[in-house]
Enzyme design. Structure first.
Site: not given
Length: 303
Positions: A50, A138, A166, A207
């Site tokens: 992001t 992740y 995540k 997250v």
């Protein structure tokens, strides 16, 4: 690290605001960090997708860590995204994060190389041993092309630095698998539209890209679900959030929409870097309407 780190609350992967000439706007970046902290987030992630890490030079990424470490100054947790296509760069960036004061790392599979699960476990443990910081895994096979499957999880679960995951696969069957079979790895919400389901399986942290423009509302939702287990109110809030979450996750212009959301809240957002292109007018109008409606719905429930 005998006791694993605990993650609770909102961890915002912050956007990188750019100036008109395309360089990082450091004043706006300071503003982004301060506003997140003022709104009660538990942590700030610098160097996530992001934040467009893939579009920044290594020098910019290291500079961002230093700047953020100084600005955050221990007020909330500073987590660093350290992913890179090359392993040596990834290790360099991890060490830069450590020296900038990061307290944890967000680690995905290196993109494009498609490592096996054993190779991926070796990669993650190498980062852990190099940086000596807690790691949030992740899992996002849609972006990296490989899954952090059971072979991988079996290989890393006993390492005390592997603290959380995540989970962004979108596969609901992964939630009971992770919660039941890998209790030493905390489950963290990794899909904006799946917060309720993650919370039902014990997730206490999220997250959350949406927190770039609705931080206080996301913090309250995670408290309601993660701390208070109030699933009735949580369902009402998720229903209010859903049109926005779906527009973000399914629109194909995730980052442009997040930055537009920031601008709609009077926050720094700005343009995206190539290869991404500016948002089209039609989608922009649709998103503005969704954001405005979401804001009104959330505030009617929360206030």
């Amino acid at each position: 690290w005998r006791v694993k780190m605990k993650f609770e609350g909102i961890y915002t992967p912050i956007v990188t605001p750019f100036s008109g000439d395309g360089s990082i706007d450091w004043d706006a970046y300071a503003n982004v960090i301060d506003w997140q902290i003022e709104n009660g987030v538990a942590g700030i992630i610098v160097g996530g997708s992001t934040g467009e890490f893939y579009a920044l030079s290594k020098e910019e990424r290291v500079q961002q860590f230093k700047f953020a470490g100084d600005r955050i100054d221990g007020r909330v947790e500073f987590m660093a995204g350290v992913n890179d296509i090359r392993v040596d760069e990834c290790l360099d960036i991890s060490l830069a994060a450590v020296s900038a004061g990061a307290k944890s790392l967000l680690v995905a599979a290196p993109p494009y190389s498609l490592p096996s699960e054993e190779e991926l476990a070796h990669h993650v443990i190498t980062i852990a041993e190099t940086a000596k910081l807690p790691i949030m895994l992740y899992n996002y096979p849609g972006r990296t092309g490989v899954e952090m499957g059971e072979t991988f999880l079996d290989a890393v679960a006993n390492n005390p630095l592997i603290a959380a995951i995540k989970e962004s696969s979108g596969d609901y069957s992964r939630l009971p698998l992770l919660s039941n079979n890998y209790p030493s790895i905390e489950l963290t919400v990794g899909g904006e539209e799946q917060v309720l389901e993650f919370a039902a399986w014990g997730a206490k942290s999220w997250v959350c890209a949406t927190a770039n423009f609705f931080p206080s509302e996301c913090v309250q939702l995670m408290d309601i679900l993660g701390k208070n287990s109030d699933f009735d109110k949580g369902k009402r809030l998720m229903s209010a959030f859903m049109p926005l979450m779906q527009a973000l996750e399914q629109g194909g212009k995730f980052l442009q929409c997040v930055k537009l959301g920031c601008e709609q809240q009077g926050r720094p957002g700005g343009k995206v870097r190539l290869p991404l292109l500016p948002i089209e007018e039609t989608l922009k109008k649709e998103m503005i309407s969704v954001i405005d409606n979401t804001r009104a719905s959330l505030h009617s429930i929360l206030n």
